[in-house]
Design a protein around this motif. Sequence first.
Motif, PDB file in Angstrom:
ATOM      1  N   LYS A   1      -6.476   4.753   6.565  1.00  0.00           N
ATOM      2  CA  LYS A   1      -7.316   3.620   6.155  1.00  0.00           C
ATOM      3  C   LYS A   1      -6.677   2.285   6.509  1.00  0.00           C
ATOM      4  O   LYS A   1      -7.373   1.274   6.651  1.00  0.00           O
ATOM      5  CB  LYS A   1      -7.576   3.691   4.650  1.00  0.00           C
ATOM      6  CG  LYS A   1      -8.422   4.877   4.237  1.00  0.00           C
ATOM      7  CD  LYS A   1      -8.469   5.015   2.725  1.00  0.00           C
ATOM      8  CE  LYS A   1      -9.157   6.297   2.310  1.00  0.00           C
ATOM      9  NZ  LYS A   1      -9.161   6.489   0.839  1.00  0.00           N
ATOM     10  N   LEU A   2      -5.376   2.263   6.653  1.00  0.00           N
ATOM     11  CA  LEU A   2      -4.683   1.036   7.056  1.00  0.00           C
ATOM     12  C   LEU A   2      -4.589   0.926   8.580  1.00  0.00           C
ATOM     13  O   LEU A   2      -4.745  -0.154   9.145  1.00  0.00           O
ATOM     14  CB  LEU A   2      -3.298   1.017   6.416  1.00  0.00           C
ATOM     15  CG  LEU A   2      -2.402  -0.200   6.638  1.00  0.00           C
ATOM     16  CD1 LEU A   2      -1.519  -0.425   5.408  1.00  0.00           C
ATOM     17  CD2 LEU A   2      -1.528  -0.024   7.861  1.00  0.00           C
TER      18      LEU A   2
ATOM     19  N   GLY B   1      -4.365   7.424   3.103  1.00  0.00           N
ATOM     20  CA  GLY B   1      -4.038   6.027   2.874  1.00  0.00           C
ATOM     21  C   GLY B   1      -3.544   5.343   4.138  1.00  0.00           C
ATOM     22  O   GLY B   1      -3.907   4.200   4.430  1.00  0.00           O
TER      23      GLY B   1
ATOM     24  N   GLU C   1     -15.334   2.218   1.453  1.00  0.00           N
ATOM     25  CA  GLU C   1     -15.168   3.670   1.466  1.00  0.00           C
ATOM     26  C   GLU C   1     -16.365   4.337   0.806  1.00  0.00           C
ATOM     27  O   GLU C   1     -16.785   3.946  -0.283  1.00  0.00           O
ATOM     28  CB  GLU C   1     -13.889   4.027   0.719  1.00  0.00           C
ATOM     29  CG  GLU C   1     -13.647   5.514   0.522  1.00  0.00           C
ATOM     30  CD  GLU C   1     -12.413   5.760  -0.327  1.00  0.00           C
ATOM     31  OE1 GLU C   1     -11.302   5.582   0.189  1.00  0.00           O
ATOM     32  OE2 GLU C   1     -12.567   6.093  -1.523  1.00  0.00           O
TER      33      GLU C   1
ATOM     34  N   THR D   1      -2.248  -5.654   2.883  1.00  0.00           N
ATOM     35  CA  THR D   1      -2.184  -5.902   1.438  1.00  0.00           C
ATOM     36  C   THR D   1      -3.483  -5.612   0.692  1.00  0.00           C
ATOM     37  O   THR D   1      -3.452  -5.314  -0.502  1.00  0.00           O
ATOM     38  CB  THR D   1      -1.788  -7.366   1.155  1.00  0.00           C
ATOM     39  OG1 THR D   1      -2.713  -8.245   1.813  1.00  0.00           O
ATOM     40  CG2 THR D   1      -0.384  -7.643   1.651  1.00  0.00           C
ATOM     41  N   GLU D   2      -4.630  -5.703   1.357  1.00  0.00           N
ATOM     42  CA  GLU D   2      -5.893  -5.552   0.634  1.00  0.00           C
ATOM     43  C   GLU D   2      -6.278  -4.086   0.498  1.00  0.00           C
ATOM     44  O   GLU D   2      -5.991  -3.259   1.356  1.00  0.00           O
ATOM     45  CB  GLU D   2      -6.997  -6.344   1.334  1.00  0.00           C
ATOM     46  CG  GLU D   2      -6.749  -7.849   1.275  1.00  0.00           C
ATOM     47  CD  GLU D   2      -7.869  -8.655   1.894  1.00  0.00           C
ATOM     48  OE1 GLU D   2      -8.740  -8.051   2.559  1.00  0.00           O
ATOM     49  OE2 GLU D   2      -7.868  -9.888   1.717  1.00  0.00           O
ATOM     50  N   GLN D   3      -6.961  -3.801  -0.592  1.00  0.00           N
ATOM     51  CA  GLN D   3      -7.376  -2.441  -0.897  1.00  0.00           C
ATOM     52  C   GLN D   3      -8.753  -2.149  -0.311  1.00  0.00           C
ATOM     53  O   GLN D   3      -9.598  -3.034  -0.183  1.00  0.00           O
ATOM     54  CB  GLN D   3      -7.406  -2.225  -2.411  1.00  0.00           C
ATOM     55  CG  GLN D   3      -6.067  -2.436  -3.103  1.00  0.00           C
ATOM     56  CD  GLN D   3      -5.030  -1.421  -2.664  1.00  0.00           C
ATOM     57  OE1 GLN D   3      -5.328  -0.230  -2.535  1.00  0.00           O
ATOM     58  NE2 GLN D   3      -3.803  -1.885  -2.431  1.00  0.00           N
ATOM     59  N   VAL D   4      -8.971  -0.886   0.034  1.00  0.00           N
ATOM     60  CA  VAL D   4     -10.295  -0.450   0.468  1.00  0.00           C
ATOM     61  C   VAL D   4     -11.231  -0.481  -0.735  1.00  0.00           C
ATOM     62  O   VAL D   4     -10.857  -0.111  -1.846  1.00  0.00           O
ATOM     63  CB  VAL D   4     -10.210   0.980   1.055  1.00  0.00           C
ATOM     64  CG1 VAL D   4     -11.597   1.534   1.353  1.00  0.00           C
ATOM     65  CG2 VAL D   4      -9.346   0.981   2.313  1.00  0.00           C
TER      66      VAL D   4
ATOM     67  N   ASN E   1       0.799  -1.227   0.000  1.00  0.00           N
ATOM     68  CA  ASN E   1       0.000   0.000   0.000  1.00  0.00           C
ATOM     69  C   ASN E   1       0.833   1.280   0.000  1.00  0.00           C
ATOM     70  O   ASN E   1       0.480   2.224  -0.709  1.00  0.00           O
ATOM     71  CB  ASN E   1      -0.968  -0.009   1.190  1.00  0.00           C
ATOM     72  CG  ASN E   1      -2.204  -0.856   0.904  1.00  0.00           C
ATOM     73  OD1 ASN E   1      -2.895  -0.636  -0.079  1.00  0.00           O
ATOM     74  ND2 ASN E   1      -2.470  -1.828   1.751  1.00  0.00           N
TER      75      ASN E   1
ATOM     76  N   ASN F   1       3.580   1.793  -1.388  1.00  0.00           N
ATOM     77  CA  ASN F   1       4.460   1.828  -2.564  1.00  0.00           C
ATOM     78  C   ASN F   1       5.934   1.939  -2.175  1.00  0.00           C
ATOM     79  O   ASN F   1       6.695   2.738  -2.740  1.00  0.00           O
ATOM     80  CB  ASN F   1       4.076   2.996  -3.481  1.00  0.00           C
ATOM     81  CG  ASN F   1       2.712   2.815  -4.102  1.00  0.00           C
ATOM     82  OD1 ASN F   1       2.336   1.702  -4.477  1.00  0.00           O
ATOM     83  ND2 ASN F   1       1.949   3.891  -4.207  1.00  0.00           N
TER      84      ASN F   1
END
Length: 215
Positions: A98-99, A95, A126, A177-180, A79, A81
């Motif tokens: 959110k983590l 970002g 989100e 690792t997972e995206q919102v 996430n 980068n």
Amino acid sequence: KEQLPGRLTAAMRLLFEMQMRPGLDRRGRQYTVDEFTLMFTTQVGPPNLPDEYLSYLRDSCVKRNLDRYEDLREPFSVNPNGRDVGAFFREDFDGAFKLAIPKSLSELAWERDWVIDSARGIEVFEFIRDWIAGTYCMLHMAMTVRRQAPPRERRGPGQTSPAAEAEHRKVINRIFTEQVVAVENVVVGSLKCDLEDDLLRLFEYRRRYYDPQPE
């Protein structure tokens, strides 16, 4: 504006403790809860969090686990980068927030002898909302919470549950690792046409039974 831990954290701790208390069913028989679904909603930010809270989210929620579990460093890098924790929070606060928030929920559950089910982890959705000064972002989180096995009342002083700890690490891996899920993109983007087609069919069905003629 509160000092740590704050009223919300205190309330969440109380919630986890209350879920351990025996209950009575309609027949007066005692029962216990070993699993429940937890849903949590919060606004992203504000970006000017007090230093005490920012330090907690950055250092205690994220960096501490990376220092403790080397195998989580690679998943974490997805996430941000490749940025380290400090740069992630400085350059992409939204970002990082959110983590860090789902990570904080997993820690709250863990300290009260619960663990998040790793099969789906903490699913984060989100929502972008309009307001007078522009937009703001809301996060909705859903998770299954289970008692650690064996529970602490059946463990000796200082003992932990290896199975629960393995589950906890899997959950952290998924958080890193997972995206919102951006709900507007999913609904408006891929489902808009389907919803419009369904709505037209619904109108046509309604006209079969109710189609008043103009007077």
